[in-house]
Design a protein around this motif. Structure first.
Motif, PDB file in Angstrom:
ATOM      1  N   GLY A 123       7.758 -37.433  -1.817  1.00 31.18           N
ATOM      2  CA  GLY A 123       6.674 -37.215  -2.763  1.00 31.18           C
ATOM      3  C   GLY A 123       6.375 -35.725  -2.852  1.00 31.18           C
ATOM      4  O   GLY A 123       6.323 -35.038  -1.827  1.00 31.18           O
ATOM      5  N   CYS A 124       6.188 -35.242  -4.076  1.00 27.17           N
ATOM      6  CA  CYS A 124       5.912 -33.815  -4.323  1.00 27.17           C
ATOM      7  C   CYS A 124       4.995 -33.685  -5.539  1.00 27.17           C
ATOM      8  O   CYS A 124       4.956 -34.572  -6.397  1.00 27.17           O
ATOM      9  CB  CYS A 124       7.190 -33.054  -4.673  1.00 27.17           C
ATOM     10  SG  CYS A 124       8.273 -32.660  -3.331  1.00 27.17           S
ATOM     11  N   VAL A 139       7.549 -39.080  -7.246  1.00 30.69           N
ATOM     12  CA  VAL A 139       8.132 -39.664  -6.042  1.00 30.69           C
ATOM     13  C   VAL A 139       9.576 -39.981  -6.409  1.00 30.69           C
ATOM     14  O   VAL A 139       9.831 -40.713  -7.362  1.00 30.69           O
ATOM     15  CB  VAL A 139       7.405 -40.951  -5.592  1.00 30.69           C
ATOM     16  CG1 VAL A 139       8.167 -41.613  -4.440  1.00 30.69           C
ATOM     17  CG2 VAL A 139       5.975 -40.663  -5.192  1.00 30.69           C
ATOM     18  N   ALA A 158      10.866 -32.577  -5.854  1.00 32.84           N
ATOM     19  CA  ALA A 158      11.074 -33.921  -5.306  1.00 32.84           C
ATOM     20  C   ALA A 158      12.557 -34.295  -5.346  1.00 32.84           C
ATOM     21  O   ALA A 158      13.090 -34.820  -4.363  1.00 32.84           O
ATOM     22  CB  ALA A 158      10.238 -34.946  -6.071  1.00 32.84           C
ATOM     23  N   ASN A 160       0.777 -36.238  -5.735  1.00 33.95           N
ATOM     24  CA  ASN A 160       2.151 -36.246  -6.263  1.00 33.95           C
ATOM     25  C   ASN A 160       2.179 -36.221  -7.780  1.00 33.95           C
ATOM     26  O   ASN A 160       1.396 -36.907  -8.434  1.00 33.95           O
ATOM     27  CB  ASN A 160       2.900 -37.508  -5.815  1.00 33.95           C
ATOM     28  CG  ASN A 160       3.218 -37.521  -4.352  1.00 33.95           C
ATOM     29  OD1 ASN A 160       3.248 -36.492  -3.707  1.00 33.95           O
ATOM     30  ND2 ASN A 160       3.461 -38.711  -3.823  1.00 33.95           N
TER      31      ASN A 160
END
Length: 162
Positions: A114-115, A45, A121, A42
């Motif tokens: 998460g990304c 988030v 995100a 991530n």
């Protein structure tokens, strides 16, 4: 405002071990939801926390009472996660919703995504809460200071929240 494409029930809601969903009477934990969405991959988030506010349309609220048709609501949560995964490169989708009677200031819903990047995100998290409010079979009863109360589907509240 819904981000992205309209809710698409044709996307198959396959379970993903990195996602987590809950409907519970227990208080929700920001820390727990964040930890469930956290990952070394991530870059962001994003957590959305919905809580009981002290008024609706100018009327004083003392509590909200939530009910859900849990099997269908959990399926909607899985469907939302599947659609998010189809559109954005997410690592984790977490959706937790409380049921029961909550007082002013208590958290009623937590969504965390998460990304690798913050833009995705934010978009995925907004899509999740907007779609949940439209599609999940969750109702709330507003208890006002004067002792009266009424039930509404949480989707009916979206206009007031925007």
């Amino acid at each position: 405002m819904t981000v992205g494409l309209p809710f698409n029930p044709s996307i198959q809601a396959r379970p993903n071990a990195d996602d987590h969903f809950a409907i519970t009477f227990a208080p929700l934990s920001l820390e727990t939801v964040y930890q469930l969405a956290d990952d070394a991959a991530n870059g962001a988030v994003v957590v959305m926390s919905g809580m009981v506010r002290n008024q609706t349309d100018g009327l004083p609220v003392v509590a909200l009472e939530y009910q859900a048709y849990e099997p269908m609501a959990m399926q909607v949560f899985r469907q939302i996660a599947a659609e998010i995964r189809d559109r954005w490169p997410v690592t984790h989708v977490v959706i937790h919703h409380r049921i029961g009677k909550l007082t002013v200031g208590e958290i009623s819903v937590l969504v965390a995504v998460g990304c690798p990047h913050r833009t995705e995100a934010f978009a995925a998290c907004q899509y999740a809460i907007d779609t949940l409010k439209h599609n999940a079979p969750i109702w709330k009863k507003e208890h006002w200071q004067d002792g009266s109360s009424s039930w509404v589907n949480i989707g009916a509240c979206e206009q007031a929240d925007e």
